[in-house]
Design a protein around this motif. Structure first.
Motif, PDB file in Angstrom:
ATOM      1  N   LEU A  90       0.792  -1.346  -0.050  1.00  7.09           N
ATOM      2  CA  LEU A  90       0.048   0.053   0.084  1.00  7.09           C
ATOM      3  C   LEU A  90       0.926   1.433  -0.023  1.00  7.09           C
ATOM      4  CD1 LEU A  90      -2.629  -0.913   2.849  1.00  7.09           C
ATOM      5  CD2 LEU A  90      -2.987  -1.103   0.327  1.00  7.09           C
ATOM      6  N   LEU A  91       2.004   1.311   0.868  1.00  4.58           N
ATOM      7  CA  LEU A  91       2.689   2.326   0.863  1.00  4.58           C
ATOM      8  C   LEU A  91       3.638   2.597  -0.557  1.00  4.58           C
ATOM      9  CD1 LEU A  91       4.223   2.060   4.435  1.00  4.58           C
ATOM     10  CD2 LEU A  91       2.774   3.777   3.841  1.00  4.58           C
ATOM     11  N   LYS A  92       4.179   1.493  -1.098  1.00  2.00           N
ATOM     12  CA  LYS A  92       4.667   1.500  -2.211  1.00  2.00           C
ATOM     13  C   LYS A  92       3.783   2.130  -3.476  1.00  2.00           C
ATOM     14  CE  LYS A  92       7.618  -1.281  -3.646  1.00  2.00           C
ATOM     15  NZ  LYS A  92       8.296  -2.516  -3.911  1.00  2.00           N
ATOM     16  N   ALA A  93       2.330   1.727  -3.397  1.00  2.00           N
ATOM     17  CA  ALA A  93       1.602   2.181  -4.393  1.00  2.00           C
ATOM     18  C   ALA A  93       1.388   3.508  -4.334  1.00  2.00           C
ATOM     19  CB  ALA A  93       0.314   1.363  -4.318  1.00  2.00           C
ATOM     20  N   THR A  94       1.323   4.192  -2.953  1.00  2.00           N
ATOM     21  CA  THR A  94       0.788   5.669  -3.094  1.00  2.00           C
ATOM     22  C   THR A  94       2.082   6.571  -2.874  1.00  2.00           C
ATOM     23  OG1 THR A  94       0.663   5.416  -0.592  1.00  2.00           O
ATOM     24  CG2 THR A  94      -1.138   5.109  -1.856  1.00  2.00           C
ATOM     25  N   PHE A  95       3.347   5.987  -2.818  1.00  2.00           N
ATOM     26  CA  PHE A  95       4.412   6.552  -2.401  1.00  2.00           C
ATOM     27  C   PHE A  95       4.773   7.714  -3.683  1.00  2.00           C
ATOM     28  CE2 PHE A  95       9.009   7.600  -2.554  1.00  2.00           C
ATOM     29  CZ  PHE A  95       9.091   8.378  -1.252  1.00  2.00           C
ATOM     30  N   ASN A  96       4.785   6.938  -4.925  1.00  2.00           N
ATOM     31  CA  ASN A  96       5.126   7.682  -6.223  1.00  2.00           C
ATOM     32  C   ASN A  96       3.977   8.529  -6.869  1.00  2.00           C
ATOM     33  OD1 ASN A  96       7.702   6.751  -5.846  1.00  2.00           O
ATOM     34  ND2 ASN A  96       7.297   4.686  -6.995  1.00  2.00           N
ATOM     35  N   SER A  97       2.898   8.466  -6.081  1.00  2.00           N
ATOM     36  CA  SER A  97       1.669   9.020  -6.764  1.00  2.00           C
ATOM     37  C   SER A  97       1.805  10.563  -6.692  1.00  2.00           C
ATOM     38  CB  SER A  97       0.378   8.504  -6.389  1.00  2.00           C
ATOM     39  OG  SER A  97       0.113   9.112  -5.206  1.00  2.00           O
ATOM     40  N   GLU A  98       0.927  11.251  -7.422  1.00  2.00           N
ATOM     41  CA  GLU A  98       0.962  12.926  -7.344  1.00  2.00           C
ATOM     42  C   GLU A  98       0.190  12.989  -5.908  1.00  2.00           C
ATOM     43  OE1 GLU A  98      -2.871  14.262  -9.955  1.00  2.00           O
ATOM     44  OE2 GLU A  98      -1.114  13.339 -10.922  1.00  2.00           O
ATOM     45  N   TYR A  99      -0.639  12.027  -5.416  1.00  2.00           N
ATOM     46  CA  TYR A  99      -1.081  12.620  -4.063  1.00  2.00           C
ATOM     47  C   TYR A  99      -0.397  11.847  -2.773  1.00  2.00           C
ATOM     48  CZ  TYR A  99      -4.960  13.341  -7.222  1.00  2.00           C
ATOM     49  OH  TYR A  99      -5.712  13.615  -8.261  1.00  2.00           O
ATOM     50  N   GLY A 100       0.980  11.488  -2.998  1.00  2.00           N
ATOM     51  CA  GLY A 100       1.748  10.900  -2.023  1.00  2.00           C
ATOM     52  C   GLY A 100       1.829  11.665  -0.849  1.00  2.00           C
ATOM     53  N   VAL A 101       2.120  13.089  -1.219  1.00  2.00           N
ATOM     54  CA  VAL A 101       2.343  14.078   0.107  1.00  2.00           C
ATOM     55  C   VAL A 101       1.148  14.047   0.751  1.00  2.00           C
ATOM     56  CG1 VAL A 101       2.812  16.239   0.547  1.00  2.00           C
ATOM     57  CG2 VAL A 101       3.929  15.407  -1.514  1.00  2.00           C
ATOM     58  N   VAL A 102      -0.203  14.060   0.236  1.00  2.00           N
ATOM     59  CA  VAL A 102      -1.505  14.001   1.334  1.00  2.00           C
ATOM     60  C   VAL A 102      -1.419  12.751   1.979  1.00  2.00           C
ATOM     61  CG1 VAL A 102      -3.935  14.023   0.982  1.00  2.00           C
ATOM     62  CG2 VAL A 102      -2.479  15.346  -0.581  1.00  2.00           C
ATOM     63  N   PHE A 103      -1.379  11.792   1.350  1.00  2.00           N
ATOM     64  CA  PHE A 103      -1.404  10.380   2.231  1.00  2.00           C
ATOM     65  C   PHE A 103      -0.235  10.327   3.441  1.00  2.00           C
ATOM     66  CE2 PHE A 103      -3.185   9.150  -1.884  1.00  2.00           C
ATOM     67  CZ  PHE A 103      -4.544   9.446  -1.493  1.00  2.00           C
TER      68      PHE A 103
END
Length: 103
Positions: A90-103
């Motif tokens: 889950l962390l790897k999937a959201t880390f590289n997204s443009e919303y990674g800072v929000v999560f």
């Protein structure tokens, strides 16, 4: 569980969808195992069942206790079990997204 899955739906990538499905499957299986353990404990307590009153002791305390500890460790995602793998994914999937800072 739902609070963990909502960011993955918001990211909308293939990695995030795969991680969400894996995490959803894992949390469903662990929750089902905890419900089965609760039912086994209730059946072994006789008439008292699952009420919080004094009743007869269970006939398999070590087996049921060990099963509960394993299911609880899997539910919180400690390292040797699949909950840890799911949360890392889950962390790897959201880390590289443009919303990674929000999560």
């Amino acid at each position: 569980s739902v609070g963990t899955l909502v960011p993955l739906v918001a990211v909308q990538t293939v990695e995030a969808s795969a991680a969400a499905i894996y995490y959803l499957d894992h949390s469903t299986m662990v929750t089902a195992a905890l419900f089965i353990l609760a039912d086994l404990i209730g059946k072994q307590r006789g008439k008292v069942a699952d009420r919080l009153t004094v009743g007869r002791p269970v006939t398999q305390p070590v087996l049921l206790g060990f099963g509960f500890v394993i299911a609880a460790v899997a539910a919180i995602g400690m390292p040797p079990l699949s909950g840890f793998i799911a949360k890392i994914w889950l962390l790897k999937a959201t880390f590289n997204s443009e919303y990674g800072v929000v999560f």
